[in-house]
Design a protein around this motif. Structure first.
Motif, mmCIF file in Angstrom:
data_model
loop_
_atom_site.group_PDB
_atom_site.id
_atom_site.type_symbol
_atom_site.label_atom_id
_atom_site.label_comp_id
_atom_site.label_asym_id
_atom_site.label_seq_id
_atom_site.Cartn_x
_atom_site.Cartn_y
_atom_site.Cartn_z
ATOM 1 N N ALA A 37 1.029 -1.214 0.168
ATOM 2 C CA ALA A 37 -0.340 -0.460 -0.008
ATOM 3 C C ALA A 37 0.561 1.602 0.178
ATOM 4 O O ALA A 37 0.589 2.603 -0.693
ATOM 5 C CB ALA A 37 -1.017 0.353 0.653
ATOM 6 N N GLU A 40 2.279 1.759 -3.353
ATOM 7 C CA GLU A 40 1.126 1.817 -4.762
ATOM 8 C C GLU A 40 0.883 3.023 -4.537
ATOM 9 O O GLU A 40 0.696 3.906 -5.600
ATOM 10 C CB GLU A 40 0.884 0.656 -4.901
ATOM 11 N N LYS A 41 0.307 3.312 -3.234
ATOM 12 C CA LYS A 41 -0.548 4.401 -3.172
ATOM 13 C C LYS A 41 -0.310 5.767 -2.263
ATOM 14 O O LYS A 41 -0.804 6.472 -2.636
ATOM 15 C CB LYS A 41 -1.577 3.729 -2.160
ATOM 16 N N GLU A 279 -8.555 2.012 -0.442
ATOM 17 C CA GLU A 279 -7.600 1.713 -1.190
ATOM 18 C C GLU A 279 -7.657 -0.130 -1.210
ATOM 19 O O GLU A 279 -7.432 -0.227 -2.132
ATOM 20 C CB GLU A 279 -6.694 2.256 -0.939
ATOM 21 N N LYS A 351 -7.403 6.729 2.210
ATOM 22 C CA LYS A 351 -6.286 7.689 2.476
ATOM 23 C C LYS A 351 -7.127 8.781 2.251
ATOM 24 O O LYS A 351 -8.190 8.668 1.928
ATOM 25 C CB LYS A 351 -6.033 7.486 0.661
#
Length: 353
Positions: A37, A40-41, A279, A351
């Motif tokens: 996470a 990638e985020k 997410e 997020k």
């Protein structure tokens, strides 16, 4: 029965420090998902555009060592992302906030801080159902196996003239639909407060990762590990009532402030709040992986987490005998634990938008 419900402090035989391997396994189960996470985020470049100081918080940290493992895992993943983006070679600085109720054993927590830690540690006493930090001050929030604790026992459960009167039971496991709905309403209120508070504290683009004791959709609470253990404790208390050791009205007025949320419920609450994008939300296996269930280890784990709640209501004199009875029931009916639905851990990545 409102206020704080701390885990057993210190480092003695019944302490959370010595009996939290199940929570530690929960951290291990989701570690790779947290790493992914962040990779990638999470836009670390954006978060560090104004300052190379990153602020992390672990909510419901208890006394360690799991909280230290969690914070170090997050820091390692964030550093990896930072350098993967070819950002300046200046080292990031991290400030880790360790939060729990004021009754938490912060002395043991900070006495066991890792010597080689890569962060500045700060204690933040208070309920995570309320505001804890200044506005837009946090970049990453973590919480593991804490949010299933309610802020208080629903008041309706203590009204003898109400259909939610939970006579002879200590939880909504095996209770009426009205009792379960009262628990669900309290959790919804608590989660609304939690999300509202975090929405004010986390910067736009910041991340929150939650691991929560959960109830799989269409699975009865009595078929989960926690539900099985709650029934063992309830049976132990009623045995003590029948033996004349405690009074039945004491049990009638005792309810565990714990709720296992389903994926559907949690999704609805997050979407209703509107401050976070989901997410990832996924049920994961909460069991230990190596071999058959150790009944004695399970009892020690349950005692470390529930003893103070029991003491607060019944006094300390009954604790040893109660858990001896619970231990006997657990060993006699270990098959109930072994056959329970272990996929009862909800992992969520949010997020701030």
């Amino acid at each position: 029965m409102s206020g704080s419900f701390p885990m057993n402090g210190g480092d003695g035989i019944y302490s959370y420090t010595k009996n939290s391997e199940y929570q530690r396994e929960a951290l291990n189960t989701v570690k790779e998902m947290i790493d992914m996470a962040i990779a990638e985020k999470l836009d670390v470049k954006h978060l560090t555009s104004a300052s190379r100081s990153i602020h992390l918080a672990d909510l419901g940290c208890s006394v360690g060592p799991n909280t230290f493992i969690a914070m170090q895992n997050v820091i390692a993943a964030m550093e990896k992302k930072y350098y993967a983006q070819s950002l300046p070679s200046e080292k990031l600085e991290f400030q880790a906030f360790f939060n729990d109720h004021i009754s938490n054993d912060f002395n043991t927590l900070f006495a066991s801080l890792p010597v080689d830690r890569q962060y500045f540690g700060v204690g933040v006493p208070g309920s995570f159902h309320d505001r804890l930090f200044p506005s837009l001050s946090l970049h990453f929030v973590h919480s593991s196996y804490a949010l299933h604790w309610l802020s208080k026992v629903p008041k309706k459960l203590l009204d003898k003239n109400s259909p939610t009167w939970n006579k002879g039971k200590i939880h909504y496991t095996g209770a009426s639909d009205e009792v379960m709905k009262a628990y669900a309403a309290q959790f919804e209120s608590d989660m609304e407060n939690f999300l509202d508070a975090r929405a004010k504290e986390i910067v736009v683009g910041g991340m929150m990762v939650l691991t929560i004791q959960s109830l799989p959709d269409d699975v009865d609470q009595s078929k989960t590990p926690s539900g099985v253990m709650f029934k063992f404790v309830e049976a132990g208390l009623m045995d003590m009532v029948n033996a004349g050791i405690i009074d039945e009205p004491q049990v009638d007025m005792f309810n565990l402030p714990i709720y296992s949320v389903s994926t559907k419920e949690m999704t609805r609450l997050i979407e209703s709040n509107g401050s976070f994008s989901i997410e990832k939300i996924e049920l994961t296996d909460s069991s230990l992986k190596d071999g058959p269930i150790n009944a004695q280890a399970v009892i020690m784990h349950v005692r470390a987490g529930m003893e103070e709640v029991i003491v607060k209501h019944f006094g300390r004199d009954i604790v040893d005998e109660l858990f001896e009875r619970v231990s006997k029931k657990c060993m006699e009916d270990i098959h109930l634990l072994e056959s329970s639905n272990m996929k009862a851990q909800l992992f969520i990545v949010l997020k701030r938008i």
